[in-house]
Scaffold this active site. Sequence first.
Site, PDB file in Angstrom:
ATOM      1  N   ILE A 137      47.308  41.117  26.570  1.00  0.00           N
ATOM      2  CA  ILE A 137      48.018  42.355  26.292  1.00  0.00           C
ATOM      3  C   ILE A 137      49.479  42.116  26.659  1.00  0.00           C
ATOM      4  O   ILE A 137      49.792  41.239  27.461  1.00  0.00           O
ATOM      5  CB  ILE A 137      47.432  43.577  27.037  1.00  0.00           C
ATOM      6  CG1 ILE A 137      47.350  43.330  28.550  1.00  0.00           C
ATOM      7  CG2 ILE A 137      46.074  43.952  26.486  1.00  0.00           C
ATOM      8  CD1 ILE A 137      46.802  44.523  29.327  1.00  0.00           C
ATOM      9  N   ASP A 138      50.368  42.862  26.035  1.00  0.00           N
ATOM     10  CA  ASP A 138      51.801  42.633  26.226  1.00  0.00           C
ATOM     11  C   ASP A 138      52.225  42.844  27.673  1.00  0.00           C
ATOM     12  O   ASP A 138      51.571  43.568  28.427  1.00  0.00           O
ATOM     13  CB  ASP A 138      52.604  43.565  25.320  1.00  0.00           C
ATOM     14  CG  ASP A 138      52.323  43.344  23.848  1.00  0.00           C
ATOM     15  OD1 ASP A 138      51.990  42.200  23.483  1.00  0.00           O
ATOM     16  OD2 ASP A 138      52.410  44.310  23.068  1.00  0.00           O
ATOM     17  N   LYS A 139      53.344  42.247  28.020  1.00  0.00           N
ATOM     18  CA  LYS A 139      53.885  42.358  29.374  1.00  0.00           C
ATOM     19  C   LYS A 139      53.956  43.816  29.833  1.00  0.00           C
ATOM     20  O   LYS A 139      53.540  44.149  30.944  1.00  0.00           O
ATOM     21  CB  LYS A 139      55.278  41.730  29.412  1.00  0.00           C
ATOM     22  CG  LYS A 139      56.021  41.930  30.725  1.00  0.00           C
ATOM     23  CD  LYS A 139      57.474  41.501  30.631  1.00  0.00           C
ATOM     24  CE  LYS A 139      58.249  41.878  31.875  1.00  0.00           C
ATOM     25  NZ  LYS A 139      59.689  41.592  31.752  1.00  0.00           N
ATOM     26  N   ARG A 238      51.387  48.933  18.440  1.00  0.00           N
ATOM     27  CA  ARG A 238      52.810  49.276  18.394  1.00  0.00           C
ATOM     28  C   ARG A 238      53.340  49.232  16.957  1.00  0.00           C
ATOM     29  O   ARG A 238      54.082  50.120  16.521  1.00  0.00           O
ATOM     30  CB  ARG A 238      53.590  48.318  19.288  1.00  0.00           C
ATOM     31  CG  ARG A 238      53.176  48.397  20.755  1.00  0.00           C
ATOM     32  CD  ARG A 238      53.649  47.191  21.553  1.00  0.00           C
ATOM     33  NE  ARG A 238      55.095  47.169  21.674  1.00  0.00           N
ATOM     34  CZ  ARG A 238      55.773  46.152  22.201  1.00  0.00           C
ATOM     35  NH1 ARG A 238      55.131  45.076  22.639  1.00  0.00           N
ATOM     36  NH2 ARG A 238      57.092  46.202  22.282  1.00  0.00           N
TER      37      ARG A 238
END
Length: 304
Positions: A137-139, A238
């Site tokens: 998962i993204d930062k 997103r």
Amino acid sequence: MEEIQWTILEENKNERIDKFLTAQNGEWSRSQVQQWIKDGQVQVNGKATKSNYKMQVEDQVTLSIPEPEELDVIAEDIPLDVVYEDADVIVVNKPRGMVVHPAPGHYTGTLVNALLYHCKDLSGINGVIRPGIVHRIDKDTSGLLMVAKNDHAHESLVSQLKAKTTKRHYKAIVHGVIPHQHGTIEAPIGRDKKDRQSMTVTEDNSRDAVTHFTVLECFKDFTYVQCELETGRTHQIRVHMKYIGYPLAGDPKYGPKKKTLEIEGQALHAATLGFTHPRTGEELEFSAPIPEDMEHLLHYLRKK
């Protein structure tokens, strides 16, 4: 050394070779590609080239990727929110702001650094940089991640992701008021030609992507939603929510340029994770509450 070849088509005529190669793989940065070209590992029609070379139809482009250097990833005593752990699998609740695995600019302070300190036995399938990591998962996305502690578990979990049998529900706050209760976004995602660090809905070099969403709560200018991933493309939620006109609040890449709500990064949380245990066959499901910053945003929006 891995060798990859392309024959240039009319649609890529006069495109810079470094831009073209960067678009071929989401893991390759523009600077990495330019370094390969500088080192002579990219050839056009059997000859070395330059980063600004503009390709022509029928050009034969060859990339020879060198074997990756083995880096020594350091175990770091970083607190981990462990939701579940046994001999095969560990499930962690990653905080917003933590990078999952080491990469240029982030060789310390990552989830992998913390995992190596917490448990010595992680799957080696993805090498020293990504031990045990089967998905990311993204930062600036918080929430649940499953990590494999051995190769058998790793292969099983990856197979489940490919077969779309895992359960992955995210909660998000998006701009705008969504007028219907449920929806499905089915739109292919690929690298954005105008910005190679971003993804977009496109037919060019894209992969199928499907996101289902349910409205949980509506506010004056925002909506609280739950998104279910059917596929797992880079930045999928997103990109998809922006595509239908409801970008995530706080998203620095796909949201409005002007900051609208007080949150560092996108208001997105991996809230539910379900999978079949790779050894026992038991169906497991875990949940993690949204982080405090998202909770504060919801409280603010309810009062607004």
